[in-house]
Design a protein around this motif. Structure first.
Motif, PDB file in Angstrom:
ATOM      1  N   THR A 123       0.826  -1.213   0.000  1.00  0.00           N
ATOM      2  CA  THR A 123       0.000   0.000   0.000  1.00  0.00           C
ATOM      3  C   THR A 123       0.856   1.258   0.000  1.00  0.00           C
ATOM      4  O   THR A 123       0.451   2.303  -0.488  1.00  0.00           O
ATOM      5  CB  THR A 123      -0.928   0.028   1.235  1.00  0.00           C
ATOM      6  OG1 THR A 123      -0.134   0.021   2.425  1.00  0.00           O
ATOM      7  CG2 THR A 123      -1.861  -1.178   1.231  1.00  0.00           C
ATOM      8  N   LYS A 125       3.609   1.311  -1.682  1.00  0.00           N
ATOM      9  CA  LYS A 125       4.375   1.155  -2.924  1.00  0.00           C
ATOM     10  C   LYS A 125       5.852   0.866  -2.658  1.00  0.00           C
ATOM     11  O   LYS A 125       6.725   1.177  -3.473  1.00  0.00           O
ATOM     12  CB  LYS A 125       4.227   2.384  -3.829  1.00  0.00           C
ATOM     13  CG  LYS A 125       2.785   2.684  -4.220  1.00  0.00           C
ATOM     14  CD  LYS A 125       2.706   3.791  -5.245  1.00  0.00           C
ATOM     15  CE  LYS A 125       1.258   4.168  -5.549  1.00  0.00           C
ATOM     16  NZ  LYS A 125       0.468   3.024  -6.036  1.00  0.00           N
ATOM     17  N   TYR A 127       7.760  -1.892  -2.805  1.00  0.00           N
ATOM     18  CA  TYR A 127       7.661  -3.267  -3.282  1.00  0.00           C
ATOM     19  C   TYR A 127       8.857  -4.122  -2.887  1.00  0.00           C
ATOM     20  O   TYR A 127       8.714  -5.336  -2.698  1.00  0.00           O
ATOM     21  CB  TYR A 127       7.466  -3.269  -4.797  1.00  0.00           C
ATOM     22  CG  TYR A 127       6.237  -2.503  -5.216  1.00  0.00           C
ATOM     23  CD1 TYR A 127       4.973  -2.927  -4.829  1.00  0.00           C
ATOM     24  CD2 TYR A 127       6.339  -1.333  -5.969  1.00  0.00           C
ATOM     25  CE1 TYR A 127       3.833  -2.217  -5.183  1.00  0.00           C
ATOM     26  CE2 TYR A 127       5.216  -0.612  -6.326  1.00  0.00           C
ATOM     27  CZ  TYR A 127       3.966  -1.051  -5.935  1.00  0.00           C
ATOM     28  OH  TYR A 127       2.854  -0.339  -6.285  1.00  0.00           O
ATOM     29  N   GLN A 157       5.148  -5.472  -9.870  1.00  0.00           N
ATOM     30  CA  GLN A 157       5.220  -4.032  -9.639  1.00  0.00           C
ATOM     31  C   GLN A 157       6.670  -3.557  -9.566  1.00  0.00           C
ATOM     32  O   GLN A 157       6.974  -2.413  -9.910  1.00  0.00           O
ATOM     33  CB  GLN A 157       4.487  -3.671  -8.344  1.00  0.00           C
ATOM     34  CG  GLN A 157       2.994  -3.917  -8.382  1.00  0.00           C
ATOM     35  CD  GLN A 157       2.282  -3.034  -9.393  1.00  0.00           C
ATOM     36  OE1 GLN A 157       2.766  -1.967  -9.751  1.00  0.00           O
ATOM     37  NE2 GLN A 157       1.129  -3.479  -9.865  1.00  0.00           N
TER      38      GLN A 157
END
Length: 377
Positions: A123, A125, A127, A157
């Motif tokens: 959430t 970002k 990753y 991602q």
């Protein structure tokens, strides 16, 4: 899968069990213990728990775990999240304590905590840290498809699509009914430009979850990309063939291979080399200028320019034995070439200029120079 009602009852039972543990461990006074007995009765009434029913109590119990242990795992996870921006993070212990029958219940709880941590990183970002968290969960419990599926999504991602493909396939191997595994697999293939494989994965996922709007949209996107790439491939094929044809023929449809295999040209070349005509040709100023221009620009001299160059035409007449340069002598050369007599050997250039095959190639060459560049943008 527990219902929300069952989950609430288990949480209430966990609280009651913790209160019992606090009393047993003498963590509170006698007066406090009496108050907790009243609290336990209130909780059991509120959540409709029958503490006298051993079967129900056993079914809802968290034992051998307790609420305080769960809380410890939560606090450790929070500490990990708060220090995520530090390079010297103290990782939560992810050493598995597997039993002979597989991961212990404690390991599964810790793995779920790592999964929650990974979800939190996603959430944000973040990753890379999400991948690390999911990896810790997998190290503890390697038989859960969701952990691999979540890590596959994080890999995609993060741009590591090959690893995402491997994780998605592993998730589906563990649980073929895990529809999100197909979604993860489709996303990974899409990231690699493998649109057919992506479309196949989304199709398989929709067979399990027909109403999944995300996969429906993703399938349409993959099909669109696949159709566009097919059109591009078909458009590139004739262009490639044309380029190869141009390379083999010297450009503009002029067949250089046929020219080099033309007997008249070969006879002329041999004759010029034997009688010094080639040396004379290369020392001619016009020829030198054309050669220099070709070396500097790469442009083949125009056949029309060569045919209209007086110096080259005079040289051609001289080499063919027509010193006077009159049209009558040219006509004699024509008749000599057309009759197939020995004039072809004594007048090689005249024979060459009157060769129909060579003239056809010359016309193709001039047409190609005039219109051959239209294909480039």
């Amino acid at each position: 899968m527990q219902t929300p009602e069952e989950s609430r009852k288990r949480l209430a039972m966990a609280i009651i069990e913790y209160l019992d543990k606090a009393v047993a461990d003498s963590l509170i006074s006698t007066d406090g213990a009496e108050s907790l007995e009243i609290a336990k009765q209130c909780i059991s009434d509120a959540f409709e728990l029958d503490l006298e029913d051993d079967a129900e109590t056993k079914a809802l119990s968290l034992k051998p775990f307790s609420l305080d242990k769960v809380f410890d795992v939560y606090m450790a996870t929070q500490a990990k999240l708060e220090s995520s921006n530090s390079t010297d993070k103290a990782p939560v212990d992810a050493t598995p304590t597997n039993t002979a029958s597989g991961p212990s219940d404690e390991d599964r709880m810790r793995a779920d905590a790592f999964k929650a941590e990974g979800n939190s990183f996603v959430t944000q970002k973040d990753y890379k840290n999400a991948i690390d968290a999911y990896t810790r969960a997998i190290d503890l419990v390697s038989d859960t498809a969701v952990y691999y599926g979540n890590r596959a999504a994080a890999y995609s991602q993060y741009g590591e699509h090959e690893k995402a493909v491997a994780d998605a396939k592993q998730a589906l191997e563990i649980d073929p009914s895990y529809s999100k595994g197909y979604s993860r697999l489709g996303l990974a293939h899409f990231g690699l430009g493998q649109y057919k494989e992506a479309a196949d994965a989304y199709t398989d996922g929709l067979a399990l979850d027909p109403g999944n709007k995300v996969m429906l949209a993703s399938l349409e996107s993959a099909k669109s990309k696949l159709a566009a790439s097919s059109v591009s491939d078909r458009a590139a094929s004739p262009a490639s063939a044309a380029a190869q044809g141009s390379a083999g023929s010297g450009g503009g449809g002029f067949d250089l291979a046929s020219l080099m295999n033309n007997p008249a040209l070969m006879n002329m070349a041999q004759s010029m080399m034997a009688n010094g005509g080639l040396e004379s040709l290369m020392s001619n100023p016009s020829v030198s200028r054309m050669a220099e221009n070709f070396r500097n620009t790469g442009q083949t001299p125009s056949m029309a320019d060569m045919m209209n160059n007086p110096e080259l035409m005079d040289m051609a007449r001289n080499m063919s034995g027509s010193a006077g340069g009159s049209s009558g002598n040219a006509g004699t050369a024509d008749s000599s070439a057309n009759s197939g007599s020995s004039g072809a050997g004594s007048n090689p250039l005249a024979s060459l200029m009157n060769n129909p095959a060579l003239m056809d190639m010359a016309r193709q060459f001039m047409q190609g120079n005039n219109g051959g560049s239209g294909g480039q943008q």
